[in-house]
Design a protein around this motif. Sequence first.
Motif, PDB file in Angstrom:
ATOM      1  N   ARG A   1      49.619  31.369  45.834  1.00 32.57           N
ATOM      2  CA  ARG A   1      48.235  31.455  45.348  1.00 32.57           C
ATOM      3  C   ARG A   1      48.010  32.751  44.581  1.00 32.57           C
ATOM      4  N   LYS A   2      48.572  33.842  45.087  1.00 33.71           N
ATOM      5  CA  LYS A   2      48.442  35.128  44.380  1.00 33.71           C
ATOM      6  C   LYS A   2      49.132  35.050  43.020  1.00 33.71           C
TER       7      LYS A   2
ATOM      8  N   ARG B   1      46.838  33.076  40.643  1.00 37.77           N
ATOM      9  CA  ARG B   1      45.652  33.842  40.246  1.00 37.77           C
ATOM     10  C   ARG B   1      46.006  34.997  39.316  1.00 37.77           C
ATOM     11  N   ASP B   2      47.089  35.706  39.638  1.00 39.96           N
ATOM     12  CA  ASP B   2      47.495  36.828  38.794  1.00 39.96           C
ATOM     13  C   ASP B   2      47.960  36.350  37.418  1.00 39.96           C
TER      14      ASP B   2
ATOM     15  N   ALA C   1      41.274  25.432  37.831  1.00 39.79           N
ATOM     16  CA  ALA C   1      40.273  25.905  38.786  1.00 39.79           C
ATOM     17  C   ALA C   1      39.988  24.859  39.855  1.00 39.79           C
TER      18      ALA C   1
ATOM     19  N   GLU D   1      43.452  24.279  42.034  1.00 34.26           N
ATOM     20  CA  GLU D   1      43.827  25.467  42.804  1.00 34.26           C
ATOM     21  C   GLU D   1      43.126  25.477  44.163  1.00 34.26           C
TER      22      GLU D   1
END
Length: 182
Positions: free
Chosen positions: A122-123, A126-127, A144, A147
């Motif tokens: 997930r990181k 997002r990054d 969006a 996720e």
Amino acid sequence: MATNIAQKRARKAQRRKQVVAQKRRAEELEASLPARVRRAAALPIQGCLLTEALFEGGIGTLVLARGATPHHVALSSYLLDTFCLGIKDVTFEFVEGEYFQFYVNTMSAMSPMMSVDPGYARKLLRDLAAWSRSIGFAPHRDFATVERIFGDVSVDGIDAVFPFGRDGKPLYIPGPVIPELR
């Protein structure tokens, strides 16, 4: 008196049409992508896989699967370009367990995949979305929504730093040109 009965029937028919239309809208909302993802986010995680050579080759796939049983799986897949374009494609579907195994085996045959912590995944997403936006490339339009399948998976405590770009700079590598079929 006959007109009164006709008016009552017309009002009743109108109310029935409204009820049917409302039920149809509710069914469409339940079948929508956000509703399906929301339901899947409540299921236990079956696996989270990432292409091993993602940062060396610049392109790879992240897969998150959730399901109450191994026979019916909610499969989300993200095509990632860590050199430039970010999150290029997103898919989400409910599949049979056999298809999920076939999908994972096929993906691993093309490029080996490794199991990763869902928080790490997930990181990464997002990054990568933030980095690619900063250079002018928005993530896939369904990113969006899909996720959210991560549900309550937290990125707190994940201190990974991801090497986006090549040597710190965006590098666009054009893919093959596929002729249009007519």
